[in-house]
Design a protein around this motif. Sequence first.
Motif, PDB file in Angstrom:
ATOM      1  N   TYR A  19      -5.569   1.245  -3.122  1.00  0.00           N
ATOM      2  CA  TYR A  19      -4.408   1.526  -3.921  1.00  0.00           C
ATOM      3  C   TYR A  19      -3.096   0.683  -3.718  1.00  0.00           C
ATOM      4  O   TYR A  19      -2.748   0.254  -2.567  1.00  0.00           O
ATOM      5  CB  TYR A  19      -4.029   3.136  -3.145  1.00  0.00           C
ATOM      6  CG  TYR A  19      -5.030   4.134  -3.579  1.00  0.00           C
ATOM      7  CD1 TYR A  19      -5.138   4.783  -4.588  1.00  0.00           C
ATOM      8  CD2 TYR A  19      -6.310   4.104  -2.505  1.00  0.00           C
ATOM      9  CE1 TYR A  19      -6.211   5.751  -4.984  1.00  0.00           C
ATOM     10  CE2 TYR A  19      -7.169   5.287  -2.862  1.00  0.00           C
ATOM     11  CZ  TYR A  19      -7.099   5.786  -4.049  1.00  0.00           C
ATOM     12  OH  TYR A  19      -8.298   6.703  -4.273  1.00  0.00           O
TER      13      TYR A  19
ATOM     14  N   GLU B 182      -4.441   2.748  -8.611  1.00  0.00           N
ATOM     15  CA  GLU B 182      -5.765   3.015  -8.237  1.00  0.00           C
ATOM     16  C   GLU B 182      -6.694   1.651  -8.641  1.00  0.00           C
ATOM     17  O   GLU B 182      -6.782   1.663 -10.011  1.00  0.00           O
ATOM     18  CB  GLU B 182      -6.711   4.190  -8.467  1.00  0.00           C
ATOM     19  CG  GLU B 182      -7.831   4.336  -7.780  1.00  0.00           C
ATOM     20  CD  GLU B 182      -8.732   5.364  -8.150  1.00  0.00           C
ATOM     21  OE1 GLU B 182      -9.843   5.525  -7.907  1.00  0.00           O
ATOM     22  OE2 GLU B 182      -8.190   6.642  -8.576  1.00  0.00           O
TER      23      GLU B 182
ATOM     24  N   MET C  85      -1.383   6.311 -10.795  1.00  0.00           N
ATOM     25  CA  MET C  85      -1.274   7.323  -9.809  1.00  0.00           C
ATOM     26  C   MET C  85       0.035   8.119 -10.179  1.00  0.00           C
ATOM     27  O   MET C  85       0.192   9.289  -9.998  1.00  0.00           O
ATOM     28  CB  MET C  85      -1.288   6.798  -8.402  1.00  0.00           C
ATOM     29  CG  MET C  85      -2.532   5.987  -8.105  1.00  0.00           C
ATOM     30  SD  MET C  85      -4.190   6.956  -8.544  1.00  0.00           S
ATOM     31  CE  MET C  85      -4.067   8.578  -7.577  1.00  0.00           C
TER      32      MET C  85
ATOM     33  N   ARG D  47     -12.401  -0.242  -3.244  1.00  0.00           N
ATOM     34  CA  ARG D  47     -11.323   0.509  -3.727  1.00  0.00           C
ATOM     35  C   ARG D  47     -10.151   0.113  -3.099  1.00  0.00           C
ATOM     36  O   ARG D  47      -9.943  -0.091  -1.872  1.00  0.00           O
ATOM     37  CB  ARG D  47     -11.679   1.932  -3.861  1.00  0.00           C
ATOM     38  CG  ARG D  47     -10.536   2.885  -4.337  1.00  0.00           C
ATOM     39  CD  ARG D  47     -11.090   4.127  -4.492  1.00  0.00           C
ATOM     40  NE  ARG D  47     -12.492   4.090  -5.475  1.00  0.00           N
ATOM     41  CZ  ARG D  47     -12.715   5.305  -6.070  1.00  0.00           C
ATOM     42  NH1 ARG D  47     -12.354   6.341  -5.670  1.00  0.00           N
ATOM     43  NH2 ARG D  47     -13.618   5.109  -7.047  1.00  0.00           N
TER      44      ARG D  47
ATOM     45  N   THR E 133       0.889  -1.160  -0.017  1.00  0.00           N
ATOM     46  CA  THR E 133       0.049   0.183  -0.063  1.00  0.00           C
ATOM     47  C   THR E 133       0.860   1.293   0.119  1.00  0.00           C
ATOM     48  O   THR E 133       1.902   1.178   0.792  1.00  0.00           O
ATOM     49  CB  THR E 133      -1.017   0.053   1.216  1.00  0.00           C
ATOM     50  OG1 THR E 133      -1.702  -1.207   1.381  1.00  0.00           O
ATOM     51  CG2 THR E 133      -1.654   1.184   1.210  1.00  0.00           C
TER      52      THR E 133
ATOM     53  N   ARG F 212       1.141   0.007  -4.610  1.00  0.00           N
ATOM     54  CA  ARG F 212       2.302   0.285  -5.106  1.00  0.00           C
ATOM     55  C   ARG F 212       3.279  -0.832  -5.480  1.00  0.00           C
ATOM     56  O   ARG F 212       3.331  -1.797  -4.665  1.00  0.00           O
ATOM     57  CB  ARG F 212       3.050   1.441  -4.186  1.00  0.00           C
ATOM     58  CG  ARG F 212       4.340   1.813  -4.434  1.00  0.00           C
ATOM     59  CD  ARG F 212       5.269   2.502  -3.549  1.00  0.00           C
ATOM     60  NE  ARG F 212       5.707   1.566  -2.281  1.00  0.00           N
ATOM     61  CZ  ARG F 212       6.374   2.267  -1.556  1.00  0.00           C
ATOM     62  NH1 ARG F 212       6.601   3.482  -1.403  1.00  0.00           N
ATOM     63  NH2 ARG F 212       6.806   1.357  -0.470  1.00  0.00           N
TER      64      ARG F 212
ATOM     65  N   ALA G 156       2.348   3.487  -8.901  1.00  0.00           N
ATOM     66  CA  ALA G 156       1.047   3.431  -7.843  1.00  0.00           C
ATOM     67  C   ALA G 156       0.123   3.364  -8.855  1.00  0.00           C
ATOM     68  O   ALA G 156      -0.279   4.096  -9.866  1.00  0.00           O
ATOM     69  CB  ALA G 156       1.346   4.649  -7.076  1.00  0.00           C
TER      70      ALA G 156
ATOM     71  N   ALA H  69      -1.611   6.285   1.544  1.00  0.00           N
ATOM     72  CA  ALA H  69      -2.882   6.153   0.844  1.00  0.00           C
ATOM     73  C   ALA H  69      -3.878   5.798   1.758  1.00  0.00           C
ATOM     74  O   ALA H  69      -3.677   4.978   2.814  1.00  0.00           O
ATOM     75  CB  ALA H  69      -2.457   5.011  -0.063  1.00  0.00           C
TER      76      ALA H  69
END
Length: 218
Positions: free
Chosen positions: A175, A201, A216, A173, A162, A177, A199, A166
Motif C-alpha cells: 500500500y 493498492e 484507496m 502486495r 506507506t 501513499r 493512496a 496500512a
Amino acid sequence: MPAPQTEKPNTWKIFLLFAAAALLAITGILLLVVDPGRAAPSAEPDTATASPGPFASSPSTSSEPTPTAQDTAAAEQDSSAPGSVPPKAADTARGFVLAWASHDARPGHDVSFSDAGWRAAAYATDEFAAQLREPGDRSTRLWQQWSADKTRVTCVVDRVATPDGAPSATTTRAYVRLLYTCTTRAAGQPATRSHDQLALEMRHEPAGAWRVAAIMSA
C-alpha cells in the motif's frame, strides 16, 4: 781558599716549586667552591636511557576506518523498514499518479478527463485498467471550462510512503501513499498550485512487475 757557594740557587728553585704547587692547590680548591658541578656528575638521567613520555607509552588512538561505498549501500539496505514500499512498486505508483492527475485541455491534446485514465491504465492491473478506460463522469463542467481557457495541469510527486495504519508490504502486495503537487496554467492567467495525496493498492504480477490494483482514496 773559600769553598764555592752553590746552595743559594738550589734553595731558590725549591722555593719556587713549593710556591707553584701551593698556587695550584689553591686554584683547585677555588674551582670546587665556585663550580661544584665539576666535582659530582649530574643527577639528571641520560636522555638516551630516560623512560618514554606519556605520548610514547599511550596506546594508538587512530580513528575508525572510513566506510566504503559498499558498506554505505549495505547500511542503507539494512536500515530500511521491513514494511517500507518496494522501490519498483514506488516507481510504478509515481508513474500512475503523474498520468492520472495530469491533464492538457489545449487544442490538439486531451479531449476529456478520460484521456488521463487511459494513460494511467498502463500502470494498472488488467481489471483496474478496464475501469480507468471507461468514460465516467469526471467533472464534465470543469473540463469544459479548462477547454475554453486552454488549461494545462502538470504534476510532480513530492513523497512516497506507506499509509498510516496500512499493512506492511509483502512480496505480493503493498500500500502506497503519494503526496504530489499540481500546477494549473490557463491562457492569460497566473499559474496556481495545489497539493493533494493519493493512496494506492499495489499488486505484484506473476510476470514480475508491480501494478496498481485500486485507488484507496483520492
